[in-house]
Scaffold this motif. Structure first.
Motif, PDB file in Angstrom:
ATOM      1  N   GLU A 150       0.998  -1.111  -0.168  1.00 28.87           N
ATOM      2  CA  GLU A 150       0.150   0.065  -0.076  1.00 28.87           C
ATOM      3  C   GLU A 150       1.015   1.325  -0.077  1.00 28.87           C
ATOM      4  O   GLU A 150       1.783   1.323   0.757  1.00 28.87           O
ATOM      5  CB  GLU A 150      -0.910  -0.082   1.178  1.00 28.87           C
ATOM      6  N   PRO A 151       0.551   2.197  -0.732  1.00 27.68           N
ATOM      7  CA  PRO A 151       1.208   3.577  -0.847  1.00 27.68           C
ATOM      8  C   PRO A 151       1.051   4.398   0.310  1.00 27.68           C
ATOM      9  O   PRO A 151      -0.051   4.036   0.916  1.00 27.68           O
ATOM     10  CB  PRO A 151       1.016   4.076  -2.045  1.00 27.68           C
ATOM     11  N   GLU A 152       1.617   5.408   0.446  1.00 29.96           N
ATOM     12  CA  GLU A 152       1.212   6.264   1.709  1.00 29.96           C
ATOM     13  C   GLU A 152      -0.078   6.929   1.433  1.00 29.96           C
ATOM     14  O   GLU A 152      -0.826   6.976   2.265  1.00 29.96           O
ATOM     15  CB  GLU A 152       2.399   7.441   1.823  1.00 29.96           C
ATOM     16  N   LYS A 153      -0.369   7.123   0.260  1.00 34.33           N
ATOM     17  CA  LYS A 153      -1.806   7.820  -0.266  1.00 34.33           C
ATOM     18  C   LYS A 153      -2.378   6.992  -1.209  1.00 34.33           C
ATOM     19  O   LYS A 153      -2.397   7.187  -2.209  1.00 34.33           O
ATOM     20  CB  LYS A 153      -1.691   9.358  -0.648  1.00 34.33           C
ATOM     21  N   PRO A 154      -3.058   6.025  -0.986  1.00 37.95           N
ATOM     22  CA  PRO A 154      -3.569   4.893  -1.667  1.00 37.95           C
ATOM     23  C   PRO A 154      -4.883   5.336  -2.411  1.00 37.95           C
ATOM     24  O   PRO A 154      -5.668   6.265  -1.950  1.00 37.95           O
ATOM     25  CB  PRO A 154      -4.003   3.551  -0.865  1.00 37.95           C
ATOM     26  N   GLY A 155      -4.867   5.354  -3.743  1.00 32.92           N
ATOM     27  CA  GLY A 155      -5.731   5.530  -4.704  1.00 32.92           C
ATOM     28  C   GLY A 155      -6.619   4.350  -4.989  1.00 32.92           C
ATOM     29  O   GLY A 155      -6.817   3.395  -4.468  1.00 32.92           O
ATOM     30  N   GLU A 156      -7.503   4.452  -6.163  1.00 34.88           N
ATOM     31  CA  GLU A 156      -8.315   3.391  -6.601  1.00 34.88           C
ATOM     32  C   GLU A 156      -7.552   2.251  -7.550  1.00 34.88           C
ATOM     33  O   GLU A 156      -7.992   1.411  -7.909  1.00 34.88           O
ATOM     34  CB  GLU A 156      -9.382   4.103  -7.324  1.00 34.88           C
ATOM     35  N   ARG A 157      -6.180   2.637  -7.835  1.00 33.74           N
ATOM     36  CA  ARG A 157      -5.599   1.830  -9.010  1.00 33.74           C
ATOM     37  C   ARG A 157      -4.706   0.922  -8.288  1.00 33.74           C
ATOM     38  O   ARG A 157      -4.239   1.087  -7.461  1.00 33.74           O
ATOM     39  CB  ARG A 157      -4.801   2.761  -9.728  1.00 33.74           C
ATOM     40  N   ALA A 158      -4.615  -0.307  -8.980  1.00 35.55           N
ATOM     41  CA  ALA A 158      -3.898  -1.257  -8.350  1.00 35.55           C
ATOM     42  C   ALA A 158      -3.183  -2.067  -9.729  1.00 35.55           C
ATOM     43  O   ALA A 158      -3.724  -2.346 -10.695  1.00 35.55           O
ATOM     44  CB  ALA A 158      -4.823  -2.032  -7.525  1.00 35.55           C
ATOM     45  N   VAL A 159      -2.097  -2.777  -9.270  1.00 38.43           N
ATOM     46  CA  VAL A 159      -1.272  -3.317 -10.541  1.00 38.43           C
ATOM     47  C   VAL A 159      -0.885  -5.009  -9.926  1.00 38.43           C
ATOM     48  O   VAL A 159      -0.324  -4.929  -8.744  1.00 38.43           O
ATOM     49  CB  VAL A 159      -0.172  -2.862 -10.721  1.00 38.43           C
ATOM     50  N   LEU A 160      -1.196  -5.770 -10.511  1.00 38.35           N
ATOM     51  CA  LEU A 160      -0.747  -7.012 -10.230  1.00 38.35           C
ATOM     52  C   LEU A 160       0.628  -7.611 -11.076  1.00 38.35           C
ATOM     53  O   LEU A 160       0.777  -7.163 -12.141  1.00 38.35           O
ATOM     54  CB  LEU A 160      -1.728  -8.334 -10.912  1.00 38.35           C
ATOM     55  N   LEU A 161       1.678  -7.891 -10.344  1.00 33.47           N
ATOM     56  CA  LEU A 161       3.080  -8.002 -10.748  1.00 33.47           C
ATOM     57  C   LEU A 161       3.262  -9.559 -10.608  1.00 33.47           C
ATOM     58  O   LEU A 161       3.217 -10.378  -9.585  1.00 33.47           O
ATOM     59  CB  LEU A 161       4.157  -7.383  -9.856  1.00 33.47           C
TER      60      LEU A 161
ATOM     61  N   GLY B 184     -10.533  -2.894  -0.406  1.00 33.05           N
ATOM     62  CA  GLY B 184     -11.531  -1.770  -0.222  1.00 33.05           C
ATOM     63  C   GLY B 184     -10.650  -0.488  -0.761  1.00 33.05           C
ATOM     64  O   GLY B 184      -9.557  -0.454  -0.743  1.00 33.05           O
ATOM     65  N   GLY B 185     -11.490   0.181  -1.672  1.00 31.77           N
ATOM     66  CA  GLY B 185     -10.950   1.321  -2.414  1.00 31.77           C
ATOM     67  C   GLY B 185     -10.566   0.966  -3.845  1.00 31.77           C
ATOM     68  O   GLY B 185      -9.948   2.033  -4.503  1.00 31.77           O
ATOM     69  N   VAL B 186     -10.333  -0.046  -4.497  1.00 34.83           N
ATOM     70  CA  VAL B 186      -9.790  -0.272  -5.375  1.00 34.83           C
ATOM     71  C   VAL B 186     -10.935  -0.458  -6.270  1.00 34.83           C
ATOM     72  O   VAL B 186     -11.929  -1.292  -6.239  1.00 34.83           O
ATOM     73  CB  VAL B 186      -9.294  -1.872  -5.531  1.00 34.83           C
ATOM     74  N   ALA B 187     -11.035   0.198  -7.564  1.00 36.43           N
ATOM     75  CA  ALA B 187     -11.940   0.104  -8.535  1.00 36.43           C
ATOM     76  C   ALA B 187     -11.487  -0.888  -9.522  1.00 36.43           C
ATOM     77  O   ALA B 187     -10.455  -1.208  -9.849  1.00 36.43           O
ATOM     78  CB  ALA B 187     -11.584   1.743  -9.564  1.00 36.43           C
ATOM     79  N   ARG B 188     -12.936  -1.537  -9.830  1.00 32.35           N
ATOM     80  CA  ARG B 188     -12.744  -2.756 -10.896  1.00 32.35           C
ATOM     81  C   ARG B 188     -12.142  -2.364 -11.986  1.00 32.35           C
ATOM     82  O   ARG B 188     -11.390  -3.426 -12.682  1.00 32.35           O
ATOM     83  CB  ARG B 188     -14.184  -3.459 -10.986  1.00 32.35           C
ATOM     84  N   ASP B 189     -12.570  -1.169 -12.515  1.00 31.94           N
ATOM     85  CA  ASP B 189     -11.888  -1.131 -13.758  1.00 31.94           C
ATOM     86  C   ASP B 189     -10.689  -0.202 -13.898  1.00 31.94           C
ATOM     87  O   ASP B 189     -10.152   0.167 -15.094  1.00 31.94           O
ATOM     88  CB  ASP B 189     -13.091  -0.375 -14.906  1.00 31.94           C
ATOM     89  N   ARG B 190      -9.770  -0.106 -12.802  1.00 30.04           N
ATOM     90  CA  ARG B 190      -8.588   0.669 -12.712  1.00 30.04           C
ATOM     91  C   ARG B 190      -7.531  -0.164 -12.302  1.00 30.04           C
ATOM     92  O   ARG B 190      -6.659  -0.131 -11.538  1.00 30.04           O
ATOM     93  CB  ARG B 190      -8.911   1.911 -11.727  1.00 30.04           C
ATOM     94  N   VAL B 191      -7.550  -1.559 -12.723  1.00 31.11           N
ATOM     95  CA  VAL B 191      -6.478  -2.452 -12.603  1.00 31.11           C
ATOM     96  C   VAL B 191      -5.610  -2.767 -13.860  1.00 31.11           C
ATOM     97  O   VAL B 191      -6.039  -2.630 -14.799  1.00 31.11           O
ATOM     98  CB  VAL B 191      -6.965  -3.709 -11.810  1.00 31.11           C
ATOM     99  N   GLY B 192      -4.361  -3.289 -13.601  1.00 26.88           N
ATOM    100  CA  GLY B 192      -3.653  -3.453 -14.579  1.00 26.88           C
ATOM    101  C   GLY B 192      -2.674  -4.627 -14.252  1.00 26.88           C
ATOM    102  O   GLY B 192      -2.562  -4.984 -13.177  1.00 26.88           O
ATOM    103  N   VAL B 193      -1.655  -4.948 -15.361  1.00 27.72           N
ATOM    104  CA  VAL B 193      -0.753  -6.232 -14.957  1.00 27.72           C
ATOM    105  C   VAL B 193       0.817  -5.807 -15.370  1.00 27.72           C
ATOM    106  O   VAL B 193       0.608  -5.185 -16.377  1.00 27.72           O
ATOM    107  CB  VAL B 193      -1.191  -7.448 -15.526  1.00 27.72           C
TER     108      VAL B 193
END
Length: 227
Positions: free
Chosen positions: A43-54, A114-123
């Protein structure tokens, strides 16, 4: 003649010297066959809606992504690094179709946070992880972007349909199979496609490093633009 060796030494130093991140926690989900899949949620210091799978390359593990984490976390991305089956703490035996199913499970888990938008994820994937990532997101219209480092093999038009989304691929010009694969992608990929051919023969994450230069910012900016 020493330049490739020095690049690897520098990359190793970055990985082994990376500090533990205060916003990280170990996570686990169960695969369809009962295997316990292991990962780390950052988690970043100021988490947003975006998430990335590595997802890492063969013969590697999730710790290989340490040099990229500060760039992604600094841009506000939540990041999930995972050990693919057959590697790291996940264990088991390498099975690519099962690894793709595992990745779907991880993407679903990520979207439930919590807080992750379904359409704002990437890989972001390296080698094997890049191959899996391309197939994963091509079949998921809410997966907004993929960055694949040194993917290889043959990809159907359906696998390269990123209409309305982004696909960026990296390969070293002298990395035979990967260089051929990404050039072939350029003629059939749909959507916002970017090809980055770099000098040398590095494969996977090392392809992002060119002497004193690195391309981490390009990866960050591409994900930032599309998620």
């Amino acid at each position: 003649m020493y330049r490739p060796f020095l690049r690897l030494v520098c990359l190793f130093a970055l990985i082994t010297s990376a500090p533990a991140l205060a916003g990280s926690r170990e996570v686990s989900i169960q695969a369809a066959d009962g295997l316990a899949l292991k990962g780390t949620w950052h988690e970043p210091e100021k988490p947003g809606e975006r998430a990335v799978l590595l997802m890492h390359a063969m013969f590697s593990n999730r710790g290989a992504w340490a040099p990229l984490l500060p760039e992604l976390l600094g841009a506000g991305f939540r990041v999930l690094t995972v050990d693919l089956r057959g590697y790291g703490e996940t264990g088991g035996v390498l099975d690519v179709p099962a690894a793709l199913a595992d990745a779907r499970g991880w993407l679903a888990w990520m979207r439930q946070q919590g807080g992750v938008a379904r359409d704002r994820v990437g890989v972001l994937g390296a080698s094997l992880g890049g191959n899996v990532g391309i197939q994963l997101c091509a079949a998921d219209p809410q997966c907004g972007a993929v960055v694949a480092l040194s993917p290889s093999g043959n990809f159907s038009e359906a696998m390269l349909d990123f209409s309305g989304r982004g696909l960026m691929v990296f390969a070293a010009a002298n990395d035979g199979n990967s260089a051929r694969a990404v050039r072939a992608m350029a003629s059939s990929a749909q959507g916002d496609f970017a090809l980055r051919l770099v000098e040398g023969s590095a494969h996977g994450i090392p392809a992002l490093f060119d002497g004193e230069r690195n391309r981490l910012g390009e990866v960050r900016d591409w994900l930032d633009q599309h998620l």
